[in-house]
Write a protein that holds these residues in place. Structure first.
Motif, short mmCIF file in Angstrom:
data_model
loop_
_atom_site.label_atom_id
_atom_site.label_comp_id
_atom_site.label_asym_id
_atom_site.label_seq_id
_atom_site.Cartn_x
_atom_site.Cartn_y
_atom_site.Cartn_z
N VAL A 227 53.60 63.44 76.42
CA VAL A 227 52.16 63.42 76.21
C VAL A 227 51.78 64.01 74.87
N VAL A 228 52.33 65.18 74.56
CA VAL A 228 51.99 65.85 73.29
C VAL A 228 52.52 65.05 72.11
N ILE A 229 53.72 64.50 72.24
CA ILE A 229 54.31 63.74 71.14
C ILE A 229 53.52 62.46 70.90
N ALA A 230 53.07 61.80 71.98
CA ALA A 230 52.28 60.58 71.83
C ALA A 230 50.96 60.84 71.13
N ALA A 235 47.40 58.71 70.53
CA ALA A 235 47.16 58.55 71.97
C ALA A 235 46.24 59.65 72.46
N ASP A 236 45.25 59.26 73.28
CA ASP A 236 44.33 60.25 73.83
C ASP A 236 44.99 60.98 75.00
N GLY A 237 44.34 62.05 75.43
CA GLY A 237 44.85 62.81 76.55
C GLY A 237 44.99 64.28 76.22
N LEU A 238 45.74 64.97 77.06
CA LEU A 238 45.90 66.41 76.91
C LEU A 238 46.77 66.78 75.73
N GLY A 239 47.47 65.81 75.16
CA GLY A 239 48.26 66.12 73.98
C GLY A 239 47.41 66.44 72.76
N LYS A 240 46.23 65.84 72.67
CA LYS A 240 45.37 66.06 71.50
C LYS A 240 44.92 67.51 71.38
N PRO A 241 44.37 68.13 72.45
CA PRO A 241 44.01 69.55 72.29
C PRO A 241 45.19 70.45 72.02
N VAL A 242 46.38 70.08 72.50
CA VAL A 242 47.56 70.88 72.19
C VAL A 242 47.89 70.80 70.70
N VAL A 243 47.84 69.58 70.16
CA VAL A 243 48.12 69.41 68.73
C VAL A 243 47.07 70.11 67.88
N ARG A 244 45.80 70.00 68.28
CA ARG A 244 44.74 70.69 67.53
C ARG A 244 44.91 72.20 67.59
N ALA A 245 45.27 72.71 68.78
CA ALA A 245 45.49 74.14 68.92
C ALA A 245 46.67 74.60 68.07
N LEU A 246 47.69 73.76 67.96
CA LEU A 246 48.83 74.10 67.12
C LEU A 246 48.44 74.14 65.65
N ASN A 247 47.62 73.18 65.22
CA ASN A 247 47.21 73.14 63.81
C ASN A 247 46.30 74.30 63.44
#
Length: 279
Positions: A227-230, A235-247
């Motif tokens: 999910v996070v890698i996609a 790709a939408d979903g819970l991966g986007k807030p994880v990536v934003r939080a990482l950045n």
């Protein structure tokens, strides 16, 4: 050692040329697949998002009770989904749920028949084994490069990469389950005049069903791990807030999105498990 490095085997160049060839000569085909899958996933997501969250939670909770008849699981389902709403991640959770369900569906549609065929044909099984090992051991980021070139940004390259990564689990476990059917059962079926298809549907598949369901749950977990890698390819979903939080080094948002992913994983795993048989 210079003679060894000077004569580099052009594996990467050959694969790059093959991907470029596909992109140049079959772009219309890949565009059609991309548009169809995008319409399917986004349509399903919009449909679920349009349903009031409390109504959808009630339906999922009722499904949990109907499948397992366990009060603890039913209460956990309702409370965990209410927590997702409280965290403000309901829409992202629905997007992730749709992506995982479609990836799992395609993996099972491909993997179960392929696993059955591999169990009945040892040569095919021997040929598939190194291919499946390769699919599971190649870093997942590598899948995103050709899928991004062929399908463009969006949910489709994430879906295709997830399918490639998770496909090995249902193939392996289906083949294992079919291979472990006792010969005495097959001989008994033959003695009663069962055809090959009748043996498959009445003997092999029922006996292998627990192993096939284990492949289903593994497929779900592997899909969620993508999910996070996609999200890196749009790709939408819970991966986007994880990536934003990482950045942005946002611990709060990253932990909340990660908790929502864990909730989805636990729910899907518990719901898809085989109901224990009561004596």
């Amino acid at each position: 050692m210079e003679w060894l490095t000077d004569t580099k085997v052009p594996i990467g160049k050959l694969i790059a040329r093959f991907v470029d060839f596909l992109n140049d000569h079959a772009s219309g085909f890949f565009d059609a697949i991309s548009e169809s899958l995008e319409w399917l996933i986004e349509g399903s997501t919009d449909l679920l998002v349009a349903v009031p969250p409390l109504v959808l939670i009630a339906l999922i909770t009722a499904l949990a009770w109907w499948l397992h008849r366990r009060r603890g699981l039913t209460i956990f389902t309702a409370l965990s989904l209410l927590l997702v709403i409280n965290l403000g991640l309901w829409e992202e959770t629905v997007q992730t749920l749709v992506l995982v369900l479609y990836a799992t569906m395609f993996c099972m549609l491909i993997g179960v028949p392929l696993g059955i065929h591999a169990a009945h044909h040892p040569r095919l099984n021997a040929m598939l084994r190194p291919v499946l090992d390769l699919m599971q051991t190649i870093p997942t980021f590598v899948y995103l490069i050709p899928t991004l070139i062929l399908f463009g940004l969006g949910v489709v390259p994430g879906l295709i990469s997830t399918i490639v990564f998770a496909l090995a689990a249902p193939v392996r476990l289906t083949s294992l389950g079919i291979s472990e059917v006792p010969k005495s059962l097959l001989e008994a079926g033959e003695s009663f005049g069962c055809t090959r298809m009748q043996q498959l549907w009445r003997i092999e598949l029922p006996h292998a069903m627990p192993t096939i369901l284990a492949g289903l749950t593994q497929c779900i977990m592997l899909s969620l791990s993508m999910v996070v890698i996609a999200a890196l390819v749009g790709a939408d979903g819970l991966g986007k807030p994880v990536v934003r939080a990482l950045n942005t080094v946002n611990i709060e948002k990253g932990f909340e999105a990660g908790l929502a992913i864990v909730i989805v994983a636990i729910l899907l795993d518990r719901l898809c498990r085989q109901r224990p048989q009561t004596p």
